[in-house]
Design a protein around this motif. Sequence first.
Motif, PDB file in Angstrom:
ATOM      1  N   MET A  86      28.729 -34.516   4.738  1.00 35.60           N
ATOM      2  CA  MET A  86      28.458 -35.777   3.496  1.00 35.60           C
ATOM      3  C   MET A  86      27.045 -35.870   3.630  1.00 35.60           C
ATOM      4  N   GLN A  87      26.170 -35.152   4.069  1.00 35.05           N
ATOM      5  CA  GLN A  87      24.857 -35.080   3.401  1.00 35.05           C
ATOM      6  C   GLN A  87      24.554 -34.422   2.296  1.00 35.05           C
ATOM      7  N   SER A  88      23.421 -35.889   1.397  1.00 29.86           N
ATOM      8  CA  SER A  88      23.442 -35.482   0.304  1.00 29.86           C
ATOM      9  C   SER A  88      21.850 -34.378   0.087  1.00 29.86           C
ATOM     10  N   GLY A  89      21.273 -33.595   0.955  1.00 28.11           N
ATOM     11  CA  GLY A  89      20.064 -33.004   0.864  1.00 28.11           C
ATOM     12  C   GLY A  89      18.437 -33.728   0.665  1.00 28.11           C
ATOM     13  N   ALA A  90      19.084 -35.176   0.538  1.00 30.02           N
ATOM     14  CA  ALA A  90      17.799 -36.020   0.166  1.00 30.02           C
ATOM     15  C   ALA A  90      17.207 -35.887   1.295  1.00 30.02           C
ATOM     16  N   SER A 112      23.418 -44.474   3.853  1.00 28.31           N
ATOM     17  CA  SER A 112      24.052 -44.189   3.141  1.00 28.31           C
ATOM     18  C   SER A 112      22.860 -43.358   2.033  1.00 28.31           C
ATOM     19  N   TRP A 143      21.060 -40.917   2.215  1.00 28.46           N
ATOM     20  CA  TRP A 143      21.200 -39.964   2.708  1.00 28.46           C
ATOM     21  C   TRP A 143      22.769 -38.932   2.146  1.00 28.46           C
ATOM     22  N   LEU A 144      23.139 -39.720   2.340  1.00 23.41           N
ATOM     23  CA  LEU A 144      24.790 -39.456   1.507  1.00 23.41           C
ATOM     24  C   LEU A 144      25.529 -39.636   0.486  1.00 23.41           C
ATOM     25  N   LEU A 145      26.395 -38.320   0.257  1.00 20.37           N
ATOM     26  CA  LEU A 145      26.691 -37.900  -1.014  1.00 20.37           C
ATOM     27  C   LEU A 145      27.789 -39.629  -0.873  1.00 20.37           C
ATOM     28  N   PRO A 146      28.374 -39.357  -1.807  1.00 20.74           N
ATOM     29  CA  PRO A 146      29.172 -40.835  -2.628  1.00 20.74           C
ATOM     30  C   PRO A 146      30.438 -40.176  -1.629  1.00 20.74           C
ATOM     31  N   PHE A 203      32.367 -37.717  -4.286  1.00 21.47           N
ATOM     32  CA  PHE A 203      31.194 -36.681  -4.987  1.00 21.47           C
ATOM     33  C   PHE A 203      32.288 -35.414  -4.701  1.00 21.47           C
ATOM     34  N   CYS A 204      32.569 -34.137  -5.926  1.00 17.85           N
ATOM     35  CA  CYS A 204      33.033 -32.786  -5.676  1.00 17.85           C
ATOM     36  C   CYS A 204      32.849 -31.831  -6.425  1.00 17.85           C
TER      37      CYS A 204
END
Length: 117
Positions: A38-42, A100, A102-105, A108-109
Motif C-alpha cells: 500500500m506504500q505510495s513511495g514517498a 496515511s 505514506w500510503l496510496l489512496p 488507487f489502481c
Amino acid sequence: MQLDNIVSRFTEFCGLSQEEGEKRRTLCADAMGRVRAMQSGAPGGEGPLEAYAAAMACRRFVLLTLAAGGTLAIGEPVSGPEGARSAAEALEEEYRRGASPWLLPPEFCFRRTGGAL
C-alpha cells in the motif's frame, strides 16, 4: 520497515509476553507485506508504517483468537468479544490515519486507458 520493530510493537499492543509475540512473527510479516503493498513511495514514514503494520497484525490476532473461541482483555471488559473486535478495529484505523501520508489512496489502481501498448 523492520520486522523486529513491528513484532515488538505488536507484542505491546496485544499485551503479550516477548515469547508469545515472537510466536506471531509470521502474522506480523504478513501485515508488513500488506502495508508495503500500500506504500505510495514517498520518502520517510518508517515509524508510522511500522506502527500501522503492528496494529493490523493486532487486529488479525484478535479476530483469529476470537474465531478459535479464545478470550481477550482488550477493550471494555463488559463488552466481551465485540468490545475486543471494536478496540482492535479502532487501533488499526488510528494508526492507518497516522501512516496515511505514506500510503496510496484506497481507491488507487492502475488502468489501461486505450491506445497501443
